[in-house]
Design a protein around this motif. Structure first.
Motif, PDB file in Angstrom:
ATOM      1  N   GLU A 274      33.193  78.124 -33.992  1.00 54.93           N
ATOM      2  CA  GLU A 274      32.539  79.328 -33.463  1.00 54.93           C
ATOM      3  C   GLU A 274      33.542  80.401 -33.063  1.00 54.93           C
ATOM      4  N   ASN A 275      34.741  79.979 -32.673  1.00 58.44           N
ATOM      5  CA  ASN A 275      35.734  80.919 -32.142  1.00 58.44           C
ATOM      6  C   ASN A 275      37.127  80.523 -32.635  1.00 58.44           C
TER       7      ASN A 275
ATOM      8  N   LEU B  98      33.269  74.384 -31.126  1.00 65.09           N
ATOM      9  CA  LEU B  98      33.868  75.566 -30.497  1.00 65.09           C
ATOM     10  C   LEU B  98      34.965  76.163 -31.385  1.00 65.09           C
ATOM     11  N   ASN B  99      35.738  75.311 -32.033  1.00 63.37           N
ATOM     12  CA  ASN B  99      36.760  75.804 -32.962  1.00 63.37           C
ATOM     13  C   ASN B  99      36.128  76.613 -34.091  1.00 63.37           C
TER      14      ASN B  99
ATOM     15  N   SER C 222      39.094  75.970 -20.555  1.00 62.47           N
ATOM     16  CA  SER C 222      39.879  76.957 -21.299  1.00 62.47           C
ATOM     17  C   SER C 222      40.144  78.191 -20.436  1.00 62.47           C
TER      18      SER C 222
ATOM     19  N   LYS D  58      34.681  75.392 -22.167  1.00 57.96           N
ATOM     20  CA  LYS D  58      34.867  76.836 -21.937  1.00 57.96           C
ATOM     21  C   LYS D  58      35.428  77.089 -20.535  1.00 57.96           C
TER      22      LYS D  58
ATOM     23  N   SER E 224      39.908  81.552 -32.042  1.00 52.73           N
ATOM     24  CA  SER E 224      40.983  81.625 -31.048  1.00 52.73           C
ATOM     25  C   SER E 224      40.869  80.514 -29.991  1.00 52.73           C
ATOM     26  N   PHE E 225      39.798  79.701 -30.066  1.00 47.62           N
ATOM     27  CA  PHE E 225      39.645  78.611 -29.095  1.00 47.62           C
ATOM     28  C   PHE E 225      40.650  77.517 -29.420  1.00 47.62           C
TER      29      PHE E 225
END
Length: 392
Positions: free
Chosen positions: A78-79, A75-76, A48, A45, A81-82
């Motif tokens: 969960e989000n 993370l992909n 990013s 995070k 746009s990550f």
């Protein structure tokens, strides 16, 4: 925004929107203490928020890289746009490397095959994250006296990976390279201009070369010394001029590799797999040596090399994201421990103070600590510690 995760190495390398960095998440003085998946997610995070979208890793001997791929995949999920991709490194050694016995540079380590197998398995498991495989890290350059191999060893494994691609066992758009010193890629001493190197250049998908003006401030200092015509410059001007020469030194090494590749009639991208500048050194780059290592110069180099590489559309895997103290555990002030853009106290170094000011790290922490600035953001204090390059 939902990210298209089918982007390829060809799409992201050389794309200024996809900033690259070298990453290790180790916090302690030993790699026996592995970062947790949550720690790796926190690091991702933070990176990013810095605009980083491609990471370079170095080996799959330990659990950090498999856990890193789990962290990114979580993370992909969960989000949507990550976005974070990986240049996954497989470590390559010669026989007797790091063993206390005399290294045999003509024979490869029996451990290499297992390392390649692990890298292949991870590339198959995470095709939406792993976009590049790198066979070896500074594994051909002769000054890597503990472990270097001849180019034929790297060529063997690159050929193996390219065959797996052709057979459909690896994604056809996965790029394969080796990441090595500029000289190993033919950009310097002609001793490296061997038939096997030429075959390797023809076999990789792109060339990943390293350049370190900071190290050369000690080993090849002609560019670093303040020339006679700058004797009347202010101290700050002398430092600024020195950093400009450092950039030109790196660009010249890049050009040397690029020109050698072109001289072979080969049209392939050349990217920077590693470059960086330490903020502390009690050795040959510090106050008693070339006076290169300090935080002001490191910040200047980071900005200069980023501006140059973005303009030239060259990916630059800056070394490195975070300080790691295992690299020279017995010597806390050793330069190898201090190449990160963020230190072990969660402080952003001068190179990225602007990102703190812009609020990029708001709500983010590393090991529970919010990201703040070194020197409490006092530029005057930062400059007081800046070392003056030696006079010619």
């Amino acid at each position: 925004m939902i990210v298209d995760r089918k982007k390829t190495a060809k799409d992201i390398l050389g794309n200024p929107y996809y900033l690259a960095i070298s990453y290790g998440g180790y916090r302690e003085k030993s790699r026996d203490i592995q970062p947790t998946i949550q720690q790796l997610k926190d690091d991702m995070k933070i990176l990013s928020a810095m605009g980083i979208k491609i990471l370079r890793t170095y080996n799959v001997q330990l659990q950090q890289v498999p856990n890193l791929l789990i962290a990114i995949s979580q993370l992909n999920a969960e989000n949507p746009s990550f976005e974070m991709y990986v240049m996954l490194g497989a470590w390559i050694d010669c026989h007797n490397a790091w063993s206390g016995h005399t290294p045999n540079h003509e024979i490869e380590s029996e451990h290499n095959a297992g390392e390649i197998d692990r890298a292949v398995a991870l590339a198959k498991q995470y095709p939406e994250i792993v976009k590049i495989l790198a066979v070896g890290n500074e594994a051909m350059v002769h000054w890597a006296t503990n472990y270097f191999v001849r180019p034929k060893v790297i060529l063997k494994w690159v050929n193996h990976l390219q065959t797996l691609k052709k057979n459909g066992e690896l994604p056809e758009d996965l790029w394969v390279t080796s990441s090595d010193d500029f000289s190993s890629w033919g950009g310097g001493d002609p001793i490296y201009h061997t038939e096997d190197l030429i075959k390797l250049i023809n076999t990789v998908d792109y060339v990943s070369m390293h350049t370190y003006p900071m190290h050369n401030s000690h080993y090849n200092p002609a560019f670093w010394l303040v020339p006679d015509n700058e004797w009347n410059f202010s101290n700050k001007q002398k430092i600024e001029s020195g950093m400009q020469r450092a950039l030109e030194f790196a660009a010249k090494q890049y050009e040397g590799v690029s020109n050698f590749v072109k001289s072979l009639g080969v049209d392939k991208p050349v990217h920077i797999g590693e470059t960086g500048w330490a903020t502390t050194s009690n050795g040959p780059y510090g106050a008693d040596g070339s006076k290169a290592a300090d935080e002001y110069k490191s910040g200047k180099y980071y900005r200069l090399i980023r501006e140059w590489s973005n303009k030239e559309k060259v990916s630059c895997f800056y070394f490195e994201a975070f300080d790691e103290q295992w690299k020279d555990a017995a010597n806390p002030l050793g330069s190898e421990n201090h190449f990160g853009l963020i230190n072990l106290k969660g402080e952003a170094k001068y190179a990225i103070w602007n990102l703190v000011d812009e609020g990029n790290f708001k709500g983010l922490t590393r090991d529970g600590i919010p990201i703040t600035k070194t020197f409490k953001g006092q530029r005057e204090d930062l400059l007081l510690e800046a070392l003056l390059p030696p006079l010619a």
